[in-house]
Design a protein around this motif. Structure first.
Motif, mmCIF file in Angstrom:
data_model
loop_
_atom_site.group_PDB
_atom_site.id
_atom_site.type_symbol
_atom_site.label_atom_id
_atom_site.label_comp_id
_atom_site.label_asym_id
_atom_site.label_seq_id
_atom_site.Cartn_x
_atom_site.Cartn_y
_atom_site.Cartn_z
ATOM 1 N N ILE A 151 7.096 6.085 15.220
ATOM 2 C CA ILE A 151 7.607 4.799 14.540
ATOM 3 C C ILE A 151 7.521 3.717 15.560
ATOM 4 N N ALA A 152 7.575 2.348 15.080
ATOM 5 C CA ALA A 152 7.897 1.288 16.151
ATOM 6 C C ALA A 152 9.197 1.364 16.746
ATOM 7 N N ASN A 153 9.422 1.049 17.977
ATOM 8 C CA ASN A 153 10.392 1.567 18.666
ATOM 9 C C ASN A 153 11.457 0.758 18.322
ATOM 10 N N PRO A 154 12.551 1.582 17.755
ATOM 11 C CA PRO A 154 13.728 0.695 17.098
ATOM 12 C C PRO A 154 14.931 0.507 18.407
ATOM 13 N N TYR A 155 14.816 1.009 19.478
ATOM 14 C CA TYR A 155 16.055 1.039 20.317
ATOM 15 C C TYR A 155 16.177 -0.454 21.249
ATOM 16 N N LYS A 156 17.194 -0.994 21.044
ATOM 17 C CA LYS A 156 17.465 -2.194 21.399
ATOM 18 C C LYS A 156 18.559 -2.056 22.664
ATOM 19 N N LYS A 157 19.418 -1.186 22.765
ATOM 20 C CA LYS A 157 20.207 -0.933 23.692
ATOM 21 C C LYS A 157 20.041 0.458 24.518
ATOM 22 N N TRP A 158 20.454 0.427 25.610
ATOM 23 C CA TRP A 158 20.286 1.980 26.351
ATOM 24 C C TRP A 158 21.240 2.875 25.408
ATOM 25 N N SER A 159 22.332 2.403 25.156
ATOM 26 C CA SER A 159 23.250 3.207 24.269
ATOM 27 C C SER A 159 22.681 3.725 22.970
ATOM 28 N N ASP A 160 21.895 3.016 22.291
ATOM 29 C CA ASP A 160 21.216 3.398 21.147
ATOM 30 C C ASP A 160 20.473 4.799 21.350
ATOM 31 N N ILE A 161 19.793 4.779 22.793
ATOM 32 C CA ILE A 161 19.235 6.306 23.045
ATOM 33 C C ILE A 161 20.036 7.358 23.263
#
Length: 348
Positions: A151-161
């Motif tokens: 899917i289109a990359n949803p991660y905005k912050k490093w902590s989301d990963i």
């Protein structure tokens, strides 16, 4: 008489064309290519200009891909004599050279370099895995909700990963597609992280490369052009930004920036040459044999670059960040270079 005049005129035109073909010759070596190899080549060129009777070579930082395109466009002094590359020439580039009459090319592996992910010395040092790097920077990533789909990359912050990573926006500056650093980064770092997902690893080659090599275009990754110094300047000013460039730039600017560790390993000369650091690559330059003897000084410049005083274990290029080849490899390469041994294409 008319025929004789016409023939004389035609002969004169051919004569002028023959003189024009090598662009009336020039006395300065023209070098293009990689921004990563540029600092090493600049040091060699400046010493060469000071210590010989030849002019200092002209260098232009065009990126590896851009340099190889210019180099392979043809023979004649309107074209470059040497191109630097922070990756090996591709088979398609070699074939393009051959098609354009650039038949004899000598490859010179000058040493090794690591691709670093760096940040300001004011920032807390990060440790990233290749998988986390891929998830942060890829255009499409595996659906966090599960299943074998991208899917289109949803991660905005490093902590989301990963909750153990900083609660900080993903903001990474890196090289453009023409850069050998970009090529090496996607082939080593992005593919390394991408391959952690079995369903991507099992894809057909074209689909796999698209999934692994496509960088996101929605803001968190910013192409910074071929000037790595601009990235360094931004990192020094903004502790939330990370940057991607060659190890030599880290060494030159260690008073302002430090490297992120990758899979727990920091980039050092020892970890790069020993292939412990996960994002290491080889550096090259390529010589157009047809220009040797036409543009003065090419053989002498190459000899200086491949001398022990320059690229050896204690050579002056080590002081600016080059990781030397092992001695036996240097000796073999120097011999091949002295003889201007041409590539066959089978090496690629």
């Amino acid at each position: 008489m008319k025929l004789k005049t016409a023939l004389t005129t035609a002969a004169l035109a051919v004569s002028i064309a023959a003189v024009s073909a090598p662009a009336m010759a020039r006395d300065t070596i023209n070098i293009v290519g990689s921004s990563t190899v540029y600092p090493f080549a600049t040091v060699v060129a400046e010493r060469f200009g000071r210590n010989t009777d030849f002019p200092t070579p002209k260098l232009e930082s065009t990126g590896s891909g851009g340099g190889l395109k210019l180099f392979c466009d043809g023979v004649g002094t309107q074209h470059p004599d040497i191109t630097n590359a922070s990756r090996r020439m591709k088979k398609s580039e070699f074939d393009n050279c051959q098609a354009n009459g650039v038949k004899e090319i000598t490859e010179v592996r000058i040493g090794a370099d690591g691709i670093v992910i760096a940040q300001s010395n004011e920032a807390d040092k990060m440790n990233l895995t290749l998988e986390q790097v891929y998830l942060a920077l890829a255009k499409e990533v595996p659906d966090p909700k599960g299943g074998d789909k991208l899917i289109a990359n949803p991660y905005k912050k490093w902590s989301d990963i990963d909750s153990n990573l900083p609660d900080m926006a993903i903001n990474v500056m890196g090289p453009p597609p023409t850069s050998g650093t970009r090529d090496a980064f996607v082939e080593i770092a992005m593919e390394g992280g991408c391959s952690k997902f079995d369903f991507i690893k099992s894809m057909e080659e074209d689909a796999f490369k698209t999934a692994c090599h496509s960088m996101r275009e929605d803001g968190p990754f910013v192409e910074a052009g071929e000037n790595d110094n601009l990235i360094v300047q931004r990192l020094a000013q903004d502790k939330s930004t990370l940057g991607i460039f060659g190890y030599s730039f880290l060494m030159e600017n260690e008073g302002q920036i430090h490297a992120v560790t990758v899979d727990g390993v920091a980039p050092t000369p020892e970890t790069i040459s020993g292939e412990e650091y996960p994002v290491a690559r080889s550096l090259f330059f390529y010589v157009k044999k047809a220009h040797v003897g036409v543009v003065p000084g090419i053989e002498e410049y190459v000899s200086e670059f491949t001398s022990e005083g320059a690229w050896g274990d204690n050579g002056y290029l080590v002081d600016v960040g080059l990781i030397p080849n092992p001695r036996d490899r240097r000796m073999a390469t120097a011999k091949a270079v002295k003889e201007l041994t041409p590539m066959t294409g089978n090496e690629l």
